[in-house]
Design an enzyme around this catalytic site. Structure first.
Site, PDB file in Angstrom:
ATOM      1  N   SER A 146     -96.671  -6.291 -19.399  1.00  0.00           N
ATOM      2  CA  SER A 146     -97.255  -7.216 -20.379  1.00  0.00           C
ATOM      3  C   SER A 146     -96.614  -6.957 -21.736  1.00  0.00           C
ATOM      4  O   SER A 146     -96.037  -5.883 -21.962  1.00  0.00           O
ATOM      5  CB  SER A 146     -98.759  -6.965 -20.473  1.00  0.00           C
ATOM      6  OG  SER A 146     -99.300  -7.530 -21.665  1.00  0.00           O
ATOM      7  N   TYR A 159    -106.916  -2.851 -21.037  1.00  0.00           N
ATOM      8  CA  TYR A 159    -105.790  -3.622 -20.487  1.00  0.00           C
ATOM      9  C   TYR A 159    -104.479  -3.088 -21.071  1.00  0.00           C
ATOM     10  O   TYR A 159    -103.497  -2.865 -20.355  1.00  0.00           O
ATOM     11  CB  TYR A 159    -105.988  -5.097 -20.832  1.00  0.00           C
ATOM     12  CG  TYR A 159    -104.996  -6.060 -20.227  1.00  0.00           C
ATOM     13  CD1 TYR A 159    -103.763  -6.283 -20.815  1.00  0.00           C
ATOM     14  CD2 TYR A 159    -105.320  -6.784 -19.071  1.00  0.00           C
ATOM     15  CE1 TYR A 159    -102.861  -7.192 -20.266  1.00  0.00           C
ATOM     16  CE2 TYR A 159    -104.425  -7.700 -18.528  1.00  0.00           C
ATOM     17  CZ  TYR A 159    -103.206  -7.897 -19.135  1.00  0.00           C
ATOM     18  OH  TYR A 159    -102.316  -8.793 -18.594  1.00  0.00           O
TER      19      TYR A 159
HETATM   20  C1  GCO Z   1    -104.918 -11.038 -24.176  1.00  0.00           C
HETATM   21  C2  GCO Z   1    -104.133 -11.625 -23.026  1.00  0.00           C
HETATM   22  C3  GCO Z   1    -102.838 -10.841 -22.832  1.00  0.00           C
HETATM   23  C4  GCO Z   1    -101.920 -11.610 -21.922  1.00  0.00           C
HETATM   24  C5  GCO Z   1    -100.620 -10.904 -21.572  1.00  0.00           C
HETATM   25  C6  GCO Z   1     -99.709 -10.848 -22.756  1.00  0.00           C
HETATM   26  O1  GCO Z   1    -106.155 -11.036 -24.117  1.00  0.00           O
HETATM   27  O2  GCO Z   1    -104.261 -10.644 -25.157  1.00  0.00           O
HETATM   28  O3  GCO Z   1    -104.899 -11.634 -21.843  1.00  0.00           O
HETATM   29  O4  GCO Z   1    -103.159  -9.580 -22.347  1.00  0.00           O
HETATM   30  O5  GCO Z   1    -102.577 -11.885 -20.713  1.00  0.00           O
HETATM   31  O6  GCO Z   1    -100.864  -9.642 -21.061  1.00  0.00           O
HETATM   32  O7  GCO Z   1     -98.471 -10.279 -22.334  1.00  0.00           O
END
Ligand code: GCO
Length: 255
Positions: A146, A159
């Site tokens: 990501s 995340y």
């Molecule tokens: C967020 C998004 C990101 C994208 C992606 C960006 O909430 O910022 O979900 O996480 O999905 O990962 O590269």
């Protein structure tokens, strides 16, 4: 040249592939000739995704298991072994998002994201690599990273931590498994028009931020990740290992 990207005769497992990026990658790998395995936690969603691919004439089957549950992964791979299914390409795509400021974040929510977005890639990667090594003919592992593998955005700490871990897990896989002719690389999507991002897409301020933050000036489409996946799944990338290829409209390359 086209044979360099031909996946005929190869089997690809794409985790979390009943919709979104995972389904698009499964469809793209199938179009390149691979026999694909659709994975998800719900039988009806997996069956529907498999049916969509079969209607297009692609070779597809389903495997219903929770990638974050080690016992479920072991059972799934035992079934692959029993059925003679040999995975040549693994795409560790399964992932969830949970947006909340860290000071309000419960440990269970942190853990759930890390389990699905990072630990699962280790568990499924380990089971896949064991079999690739035993077969002696190498293989391909593609982890989905990501933008937040490189730079953090507030309110998505678990995340971000998981995707930062995916970057270094990819390099660890390369460090340990290159000797077995396994290439482990990652794709780093920018902001892509997917169901997971619906809340962001529908937020005018966030939408404007995404469009102004990358030189392409737009969100990406799931199908725009397919070419990189086919490249990393094919002989065209046999001497590429431990890399992340960002498919982000140029976001990370400009100030
Ligand atoms: C967020 C998004 C990101 C994208 C992606 C960006 O909430 O910022 O979900 O996480 O999905 O990962 O590269």
């Amino acid at each position: 040249m086209s044979s360099l990207f031909d996946l005929a005769g190869h089997t690809a497992l794409i985790t979390g592939s009943v919709r979104g990026i995972g389904f698009s990658l499964a469809e793209g790998l199938a179009e390149a000739g691979a026999s694909v395995i659709i994975n998800g936690r719900r039988q009806e969603a997996v069956d529907a995704a498999v049916a969509k691919l079969r209607e297009k004439g692609y070779q597809a089957r389903g495997a219903v298991f929770d990638v974050a549950d080690e016992a479920a992964v072991a059972a799934a791979f035992a079934a692959f072994d029993r059925d003679g299914v040999e995975i040549d390409v693994l795409v560790n795509n399964a992932g969830i998002q949970f947006r909340k400021p860290m000071v309000e974040l419960e440990l269970q929510d942190w853990q759930r994201v890390l389990d699905t977005n990072l630990t699962a890639a280790f568990i499924v990667g380990r089971e896949t690599a064991k079999r690739m090594i035993a077969r002696g003919r190498g293989g391909k592992i593609i982890n989905i990273a990501s933008l937040v593998s490189e730079a953090a955005r507030a309110t998505v700490a678990p995340y971000t931590a998981a995707k930062g871990g995916i970057k270094m897990l990819t390099r660890s896989m390369a460090a340990e498994w290159a000797q077995f002719d396994i290439q482990a690389n990652a794709i780093g999507p920018g902001y892509i028009l997917t169901e997971m991002n619906t809340a962001l897409i529908e937020n005018p301020a966030f939408d404007a931020w995404v469009r102004s933050s990358n030189p392409a000036g737009r969100w990406g489409k799931p199908e725009e990740l397919v070419g990189t996946a086919v490249y990393l799944a094919s002989a065209a990338s046999n001497y590429v290992n431990g890399q992340i290829i960002y498919v982000d409209g140029g976001w990370l390359s400009v100030l």
